[in-house]
Scaffold this motif. Sequence first.
Motif, short mmCIF file in Angstrom:
data_model
loop_
_atom_site.label_atom_id
_atom_site.label_comp_id
_atom_site.label_asym_id
_atom_site.label_seq_id
_atom_site.Cartn_x
_atom_site.Cartn_y
_atom_site.Cartn_z
N PHE A 25 -5.75 1.42 4.38
CA PHE A 25 -5.06 0.81 5.50
C PHE A 25 -6.05 0.10 6.42
O PHE A 25 -5.85 -1.05 6.82
N TRP A 26 -7.15 0.78 6.73
CA TRP A 26 -8.17 0.22 7.63
C TRP A 26 -8.76 -1.07 7.08
O TRP A 26 -8.89 -2.05 7.81
N SER A 28 -4.31 3.59 14.44
CA SER A 28 -3.76 4.05 13.17
C SER A 28 -3.83 5.56 12.97
O SER A 28 -3.34 6.06 11.95
N LEU A 34 0.85 -1.18 0.00
CA LEU A 34 0.00 0.00 0.00
C LEU A 34 0.89 1.23 0.00
O LEU A 34 1.71 1.42 0.89
N LYS A 82 0.92 5.16 0.44
CA LYS A 82 0.08 6.17 1.08
C LYS A 82 0.96 7.29 1.59
O LYS A 82 2.16 7.33 1.30
N LEU A 141 -5.69 6.21 4.66
CA LEU A 141 -6.17 5.54 5.87
C LEU A 141 -7.30 4.56 5.56
O LEU A 141 -7.38 3.49 6.16
N ASP A 194 5.12 4.94 3.07
CA ASP A 194 4.69 6.33 3.17
C ASP A 194 5.47 7.16 2.15
O ASP A 194 6.69 7.32 2.27
N PHE A 217 3.40 -1.39 3.84
CA PHE A 217 2.99 -0.05 3.38
C PHE A 217 4.21 0.85 3.27
O PHE A 217 5.20 0.68 3.99
N LYS A 251 -6.49 -4.01 7.32
CA LYS A 251 -6.37 -4.45 8.70
C LYS A 251 -7.63 -5.20 9.15
O LYS A 251 -7.55 -6.26 9.80
#
Length: 225
Positions: free
Chosen positions: A20-21, A199, A7, A9, A17, A34, A32, A24
Motif C-alpha cells: 500500500f505504501w 494509513s 491490491l 490485503k 501495508l 481488504d 484495494f 502511494k
Amino acid sequence: MAEEVKLLKTWSSPFGLRAFWILKLKGVQFDFIDEDLSNKSPLLLQSNPVYKKVPVLIHNGKPISESLVILEYVDETWKQNPLLPEDPYERARARFWDKFGDDKVLASIWNAFIKQGKEQEEAIGLAIETLKFLEEELKGKRFFGGEKIGLPDLALGWLANLIGVFDEVIGVKLIEKERFPLLSAWMQEFAEAPVIKESWPPHEKLVTKFRAIREPYVAAAAQPK
C-alpha cells in the motif's frame, strides 16, 4: 488505455501495508480490497493459488505475490521516485536489509511476543541483539534509504507501529530510546511521514487482535509439562 491496479490485503497485515505504501509513494492509482482470510475470495485463491495469502498485487490482470517481491516489482515498473539505489552494491545492501527484517528481526520479535517466563526473557535478549544491527545501520543516516525513505524503510516499517502494540500486550518495552536512540528516532519520523501516518490501522483494534492471537500460546505455556 488506463492501467488496472488492484491490491488484495487485510486491514491489519504489515505485509499488505508495505505494498500500500509503495503504491502511494509512487503516486500509482489503484483499488484495494481488504480480504477476510477466514472466507477467502475466489479472486485471492485464483491470484495466489500457491500460498493463498495476502498481499497480492494485480497489475493489468497479472498477479504478483509476496510483499518484498511486490515492492521490487512496483519500483521497477513505475520509475518515478525510485526507492532502490542505482548503484548495484547499494541495491544489494538494501535487499539484504529487506530480507534481514523478515528473517531475523520479525522472527525474533515474534518469538519474544509468544513466549512466557524464562523462555520469553531469553527471546527478548535475542531480539534486542538483533535490533542492535539496525541501530548500527542507521548511524549517519536519517532513513535506512539514506536521506529519504527507501525500500528497507518500507520493509521494516511495521516496527514503527507493531512494536507499540506488542509492548502493550506483553508489558515489555523492546525498543527503549536510551538503548536505541537512532532506531527510536527513525520509528517516529517514519511513522509521521504523511503517506505512512494516514494509513496506520487503529491501535486499539490491533491490540485486541494481537491479544487474541497470543492467548493460545499463553494457555499452552500454562499447561503442566
